[in-house]
Design a protein around this motif. Structure first.
Motif, PDB file in Angstrom:
ATOM      1  N   GLN A  41      71.775 -71.733 -10.265  1.00 63.26           N
ATOM      2  CA  GLN A  41      72.241 -70.873 -11.160  1.00 63.26           C
ATOM      3  C   GLN A  41      73.800 -70.438 -11.298  1.00 63.26           C
ATOM      4  N   GLN A  62      71.767 -58.534 -13.944  1.00 61.94           N
ATOM      5  CA  GLN A  62      70.431 -58.420 -12.863  1.00 61.94           C
ATOM      6  C   GLN A  62      70.586 -56.959 -12.301  1.00 61.94           C
ATOM      7  N   TYR A  71      65.387 -49.330 -11.543  1.00 60.43           N
ATOM      8  CA  TYR A  71      64.598 -50.549 -11.591  1.00 60.43           C
ATOM      9  C   TYR A  71      63.948 -50.569 -10.258  1.00 60.43           C
ATOM     10  N   ASP A  96      68.896 -59.768  -4.494  1.00 61.80           N
ATOM     11  CA  ASP A  96      69.836 -58.813  -4.280  1.00 61.80           C
ATOM     12  C   ASP A  96      69.648 -57.800  -3.206  1.00 61.80           C
ATOM     13  N   GLU A 116      62.839 -66.407  -2.124  1.00 57.05           N
ATOM     14  CA  GLU A 116      63.885 -66.260  -2.842  1.00 57.05           C
ATOM     15  C   GLU A 116      64.533 -67.493  -2.965  1.00 57.05           C
ATOM     16  N   ILE A 117      64.593 -68.149  -4.137  1.00 56.34           N
ATOM     17  CA  ILE A 117      64.989 -69.674  -4.561  1.00 56.34           C
ATOM     18  C   ILE A 117      66.288 -69.987  -4.091  1.00 56.34           C
ATOM     19  N   VAL A 121      72.409 -66.301  -3.626  1.00 54.51           N
ATOM     20  CA  VAL A 121      72.340 -65.050  -4.339  1.00 54.51           C
ATOM     21  C   VAL A 121      72.069 -64.233  -3.124  1.00 54.51           C
ATOM     22  N   ASP A 148      60.793 -71.821  -3.646  1.00 53.84           N
ATOM     23  CA  ASP A 148      60.291 -71.543  -4.931  1.00 53.84           C
ATOM     24  C   ASP A 148      59.018 -70.616  -4.979  1.00 53.84           C
ATOM     25  N   GLY A 149      59.320 -69.362  -5.469  1.00 52.83           N
ATOM     26  CA  GLY A 149      57.873 -68.593  -5.458  1.00 52.83           C
ATOM     27  C   GLY A 149      56.662 -69.155  -5.729  1.00 52.83           C
ATOM     28  N   ASP A 166      59.729 -59.922  -8.498  1.00 57.32           N
ATOM     29  CA  ASP A 166      61.374 -59.244  -9.074  1.00 57.32           C
ATOM     30  C   ASP A 166      62.322 -60.471  -9.440  1.00 57.32           C
ATOM     31  N   SER A 167      62.069 -61.288 -10.779  1.00 58.30           N
ATOM     32  CA  SER A 167      62.507 -62.257 -10.949  1.00 58.30           C
ATOM     33  C   SER A 167      63.578 -62.274 -11.930  1.00 58.30           C
ATOM     34  N   THR A 168      64.463 -63.380 -12.321  1.00 63.05           N
ATOM     35  CA  THR A 168      65.155 -63.335 -13.148  1.00 63.05           C
ATOM     36  C   THR A 168      64.169 -63.383 -14.568  1.00 63.05           C
ATOM     37  N   PRO A 173      65.191 -71.617 -13.289  1.00 58.73           N
ATOM     38  CA  PRO A 173      64.223 -71.567 -12.257  1.00 58.73           C
ATOM     39  C   PRO A 173      63.057 -70.438 -12.272  1.00 58.73           C
ATOM     40  N   GLY A 174      63.543 -69.461 -13.173  1.00 56.63           N
ATOM     41  CA  GLY A 174      62.779 -68.175 -13.200  1.00 56.63           C
ATOM     42  C   GLY A 174      61.531 -68.512 -14.327  1.00 56.63           C
ATOM     43  N   PHE A 234      70.709 -52.581 -18.690  1.00 57.21           N
ATOM     44  CA  PHE A 234      69.915 -53.756 -19.498  1.00 57.21           C
ATOM     45  C   PHE A 234      70.010 -53.497 -21.002  1.00 57.21           C
TER      46      PHE A 234
END
Ligand code: SAM
Length: 305
Positions: A41, A62, A71, A96, A116-117, A121, A148-149, A166-168, A173-174, A234
């Protein structure tokens, strides 16, 4: 290679979160801390005088230091307190560290697997935004898996009481984390009575992504609804978090019970309150009507009109 959306206005650099070339957020870059392309990313971290340190992935904000508590508290405390006896938690994404920070405040939680991919991050959030994870990556209850989840939930033999996606957004990849196959595999790894919550985006500006994801959830779980949060950083809020379970009781836990469980957990949250938990599920008409099978949820008292 994704180009970072930085524009110059009056001689100053600004990060531009561009929504379909029609509108978007604009944040002054008072100081650029990190800007690079990971294996997965595009990553940007910068200081902003109003929001503090901000993280953008593939040109979408994010996390912002000054409003991330909203969030991260709501995507964790709502499902855990609704469940009432959650011991094993799965977090997909969450690089994060804000979600694990909040999950670990529950002494009842015995084990958290976080998939977490993008290791970059995790690494740069530890370095550039340490206040978000606040040391939670060192909690002995954490099993951090870099991967990869979607592949993880398809293969693991582990089972969970709460699954937090809790993704993008559904880009890069999200995207795989918004598919029917992924949600079916999430259900596969959920124990009886378990709850799934999902980052479901900003329905006013992401209507298509939201309605597609919810048509999947509604076809897989006996009950799939959403709860609303407003995160100042956001752009395009309100944001909806998906909430799905085969156990109807997870949707109708009383205020008193939530209050008792929060008192027992022994911490006070900045944003989450039992009253707000209940009110967040009372959606405005246009949001409610984006959720499939609304009439069933209203008839069962899980949504109101
Ligand atoms: N709090 C943010 C928000 O409100 O949208 C999202 C938190 S976090 C930064 C999103 C994480 O999802 C990122 O670290 C990203 O690398 C991760 N991610 C994206 N696709 C993934 C996948 N297929 N499997 C696991 N993690 C993924």
């Amino acid at each position: 290679m994704t180009k970072t959306n930085i524009i110059t206005i009056d001689g100053g650099e600004w990060f531009h979160e561009n929504w379909d070339g029609a509108a978007g957020g604009l944040f002054r870059i008072n100081k650029k801390l990190y800007s690079d392309q990971s294996a997965h990313q595009n990553i940007l971290v910068f200081e902003n005088d109003m929001f503090g340190r901000m993280l953008a992935i593939d040109n979408v904000i994010q996390v912002a230091e000054r409003d991330e508590f909203i969030y991260h508290e709501m995507i964790t405390h709502a499902p855990i307190l609704a469940h009432g006896a959650a011991k094993r938690i799965l977090i997909v994404g969450g690089g994060d560290g804000g979600a694990i920070r909040e999950v670990f405040r529950h002494n009842s939680v015995e084990h958290v697997t976080m998939v977490e991919i993008d290791p970059d991050v995790v690494d740069f959030c530890k370095k550039w935004m340490p206040m978000v994870s606040d040391g939670s990556f060192d909690d002995p209850r954490l099993n951090l898996i870099i991967g990869d989840g979607a592949k993880y939930v398809a293969a693991t033999d582990d089972r969970f009481d709460v699954v937090i996606v809790d993704s993008t957004d559904p880009v890069g990849p999200g995207a795989v984390l918004f598919t029917e196959e992924f949600y079916r595999n999430c259900k596969r790894v959920m124990k009886d009575g378990a709850v799934l919550v999902t980052q479901s985006g900003l329905p006013f500006v992401q209507r298509k992504e939201f309605t597609e994801a919810f048509s999947h959830l509604s076809g897989i779980f006996d009950y799939a609804s959403a709860y609303q949060i407003v995160v100042p950083g956001f752009w395009g809020c309100p944001m909806l978090l998906g909430f799905a379970s085969d156990e109807k009781a997870r949707f109708s836990v009383s205020h008193e019970t939530l209050r008792g469980r929060l008192n027992e957990a022994g911490f006070s949250a900045r944003y989450y309150t039992p009253a707000h938990h209940k009110s967040a599920f009372h959606l405005a008409g246009y949001l409610r009507d984006m959720i499939p099978h609304t009439e069933k949820l209203i008839a069962e008292g899980l949504l109101d009109d």
